[in-house]
Design a protein around this motif. Sequence first.
Motif, PDB file in Angstrom:
ATOM      1  N   VAL A  22      56.850-105.149  28.244  1.00  0.00           N
ATOM      2  CA  VAL A  22      57.194-105.322  29.661  1.00  0.00           C
ATOM      3  C   VAL A  22      58.709-105.455  29.755  1.00  0.00           C
ATOM      4  N   VAL A  29      51.586-107.353  36.227  1.00  0.00           N
ATOM      5  CA  VAL A  29      51.333-106.735  34.926  1.00  0.00           C
ATOM      6  C   VAL A  29      49.975-107.216  34.410  1.00  0.00           C
ATOM      7  N   VAL A  70      56.429-100.898  32.331  1.00  0.00           N
ATOM      8  CA  VAL A  70      55.465-101.234  31.286  1.00  0.00           C
ATOM      9  C   VAL A  70      55.317-100.036  30.363  1.00  0.00           C
TER      10      VAL A  70
END
Length: 850
Positions: free
Chosen positions: A307, A341, A381
Amino acid sequence: MKKRSALNLVTAVCLLFTVLLCASSCEDGTFTLPGNGTGVPPGFSLPGITVPVYTEAPAHTSAASAESMAFAEDRGWNAVWIWTEAGSADRAAVFRKTFTLDEAPEETEARIAATGTYALWVNGTLTVLDGGSETRPAPYGTFFDTVPVTGLRQGVNTVALLVLSSDAWTAPEIAWPGDPERSVSYPYGLLFEMEAGPVRVCSDRSWKATGYDVYRGFPEGSDGDADPASADLETWDLSADPGPFYEETFDDASWDAPLLTAAVGAGPPGKLYDGMTPPLRFARELSAFEGADAFPDGPLEEDTRFVLALPDVLQFTWYIEAEAEAGKKLLVYALTGPENVPAASGVRFELPEGVTGDVVVTGEGPRAFENPRFRAGDVLVIEAEAGITLKRAAYRESGYAASAASFLSSNETLNRLWTEASRSVLFGMRKDFLDLPGRNEAVFPGDTAAVMDTALSVYGQDAFPLVRRTLFAAAGQVPADPEAQQVPAETEEPQVPAEPETQQGSAEPETQQGSAETEAPQTSSEADAPQPAWSDAERTVVLFADAAYRYFLMSGDAEVLMPFTEALLVSLKRLPKDAYGLPALPDSFAAADTGDARLLAVGLYYKALSDAAYLAAVLGLDDAAPDLEEAILSVRDGWRSRFPGGDGFRSPDAAAPDAGANALLVLSGLVSEEDYEGIIRTIAAARDVSPRTERYVLEALCVMDRTDLAMERLIGRYGPMTEDAWNLLTGFDGASDLLSLMNNVSPAAVLSGYVSGVRPLSDGFKTFVCAPQDVVDSLIFMTATVRGRILLELQREGDAAVLTVTAPGGGYILAPETWGDSIHVSGGGASVSGRVVFLEDAGVYTVRVR
């Protein structure tokens, strides 16, 4: 409330052109268009694509007349549409052209059109990133860009382009207007033309072209949109990477000469229109993501998710350097908000719902790849398979180049809201409506209207090109009025285009031939045909009506407002109505979270009628006046009997009055001042208004002279969002998403138009008002207008208020009642009547009130 009777009406002049088709004379070849204006050989086809033969895109496919849309058309092209030998098998393609200059200009311009988006390199330097358009200004036409070009030099030069064609150009065959048995499909194509001193470089057979097999579209095994797991994925296969095709030293000897697919303006892709917007701004250098230093030194031992953070919500292209054996996979996608996320455990290479991403298939050995598609968010990501060595991750920011107005007050929360709303709308200017209605077809058009309104308030003239393009494109999608519809003329069999001969070309065409447009009269059977259903394009135009009205007041741009107003009049005429003359629309006309959708539709309809009446009067469309007057009176006479009143108005099946819908009634002018108190109570009781209609609520409070309540609401609802570092993304519920961003920009419009009170009163800021509200102790506000800069400076000194206005002339200053009734003015030519100061000349005026 708008007092349109006070506005000065001017006669708008629309620039009319006649269609001309020019012969071609290019740098390395000559190509003469046939006299009938076609450029498609008889029986010509690309593999998998049927190319119809026709001479001219039918003018009646747009509600706007050919004359009023002609201002944006460009003639005099010498280039030809080209594509690869493989045709439709190459959805993406790369092109190169090498040419020699005896003397190089310091700067020139290239005109470029593509059936999708493109990137341009000049002598190996990236010049355009994510250019072009995935949409068209009308069903049978497309935009072209005008791109500044530097870096040319004496001697050998190279231009290279990557074109990623859009699904919009290869959609199922489109029915030919007026003839459901006839249909067309669009081939892919590139069009390029650039003058470099005496040499004109044009797309023709002297170029080199090949498919860009790196781009595979949907993943293997996917059936496209029918597979929800892969519908939002694009696949890039680095094992097919041709290498740095854009570098001057690249060997393109194995590439083919391109096909000539069409002449300009004839056959698909149809007529060409000036793209109006400047090329997108983008960073020349790559910047590192935060967190990219966490990559291990060697191959990943297991599937891993990384990330990476950005400093703001951006539009950007991502860049990755990796090493692996061929066939390994990376999933790459952008999000807004780290909290969105997915959980780190169990990497499954699946996109979060509603997110667009990319699959990268590795090639053998070290590879570097920059995604030419822009992505949006503040988090990237990367999910990588075991065995991949990630070496570097970086990004290149892109966006719309604009300079905001300035707002600085004694209230720090308002200052913060201005800054964050400005950043948010800058993001929205790129994301929401640059290519309307293609890149954001699923977005409620009212969201785009909100961004247009706020962009005009915050960025002024810098927002004009995008608003202009958006209004023009929206107008071009509206079908013609059935009462004026004409069938397309019978097409002639086209001639085969001449094959280019390799030679140095001159900047002047050798010949020039014209082509007249012909239209067949309407048949009686067509005149009696049932009226078509109200389309999405017509709905969009109605929802854009107020943004168009505001744009006209700021710009005075009659050219684009003429076709838009014509389309608006057609859309209003076709809108289904009930026996009371009110819009008979399904609830889906408005977004699902907007509250009382039926009452909201009445407000939107009446507002659009009012805007149309003003625009039609100013533009000299006198024939529209009787129908508009009848519709306006019908709504005024019938709406109250359908919507019970009291403390606000509501639909019969609504449990309570909706604040957003009632606020829109105020802004439309449909309610009277006697209704204000009840509507104010409705608004005061509602703290959970949809973000889509909260902007109506804030503006209506200001119109009803309750700016104090508007400021309380503004700070109470939007203030908590300023705890974020950069923008107003979080929304009222604390969730980070782009929908929130689209609708949270309204504070900037309220601070600009009501707290500072600087607003145009007639087209092109010919007259304007400075009416600051008594909600801050000090304020500096500056905005650039088409007439010149307006600077407002306010300072409260004890029981006195000192207001200094730098004005281009022809305006008014309106002092709030709470400041007092003793007014003294110095500087320039001014007169005072009550609380109104009349500014006669350009100059600096100081108004002291106590």
